[in-house]
Motif scaffolding. Sequence first.
Motif, short mmCIF file in Angstrom:
data_model
loop_
_atom_site.label_atom_id
_atom_site.label_comp_id
_atom_site.label_asym_id
_atom_site.label_seq_id
_atom_site.Cartn_x
_atom_site.Cartn_y
_atom_site.Cartn_z
N LEU A 147 11.30 46.59 62.36
CA LEU A 147 11.31 46.59 60.90
C LEU A 147 11.31 48.01 60.35
N ARG A 148 10.37 48.82 60.83
CA ARG A 148 10.26 50.19 60.31
C ARG A 148 11.42 51.07 60.77
N GLU A 205 17.43 56.61 55.15
CA GLU A 205 18.05 57.90 55.44
C GLU A 205 19.55 57.86 55.18
N LEU A 206 20.19 56.81 55.65
CA LEU A 206 21.64 56.68 55.43
C LEU A 206 21.96 56.53 53.95
N ALA A 207 21.15 55.76 53.22
CA ALA A 207 21.39 55.57 51.79
C ALA A 207 21.29 56.88 51.02
N SER A 208 20.52 57.83 51.54
CA SER A 208 20.38 59.11 50.85
C SER A 208 21.56 60.05 51.09
N VAL A 209 22.36 59.78 52.14
CA VAL A 209 23.47 60.69 52.45
C VAL A 209 24.85 60.04 52.38
N ILE A 210 24.92 58.71 52.47
CA ILE A 210 26.20 58.01 52.37
C ILE A 210 26.00 56.76 51.53
N ARG A 211 27.07 56.16 51.13
CA ARG A 211 26.98 54.88 50.42
C ARG A 211 26.99 53.78 51.47
N LEU A 212 25.87 53.09 51.59
CA LEU A 212 25.78 51.99 52.55
C LEU A 212 26.73 50.86 52.15
N SER A 236 5.90 53.49 52.79
CA SER A 236 5.86 54.94 52.59
C SER A 236 6.65 55.70 53.64
N GLY A 237 6.99 55.04 54.74
CA GLY A 237 7.63 55.73 55.85
C GLY A 237 6.62 56.26 56.85
#
Length: 146
Positions: A79-80, A88-95, A113-114
């Motif tokens: 899950l985590r 992380e991917l959402a912050s650098v690419i469009r999922l 929180s991560g």
Amino acid sequence: MSKSTLAERQAALVAALVAGEPSPAGFDADRLAATGRALRHKRAGEVAAVWPGLAASFGDRWGEHFSRWARGRPPQGALRDGWDMARELASVIRLAAPARVELACREAGARYSGRAAPRRRVGPVVRVVPGGLVLGVAGHVWRLGR
């Protein structure tokens, strides 16, 4: 060999296998690398079972992408691991849409929180997703729209 020395050697071995640390003395580096790849492949399957939209967005290359992302990152559970990768991917690419919806649903239902395990959300949350909205209230999640 003392218990503390054994524990240190075991910790070094685990770190080499799952966290990308150098191979400890006395171990075959090639075999450790192969075992590490196998463990990341297994981990990719576990994450794909919990995050099917994220995995599907990579198609046949999911294992390769996950393995690259996971290298040097100790496992936190499927899950985590999936949540961390998706954020992380959402912050650098469009999922892809299924992965964006999946992430929005997770975040509407729980706080994460991560650093610590996710906890059920208490208050209401609304997220805009492709084709509609995701509504979260007291840990329950509804997808509105298509």
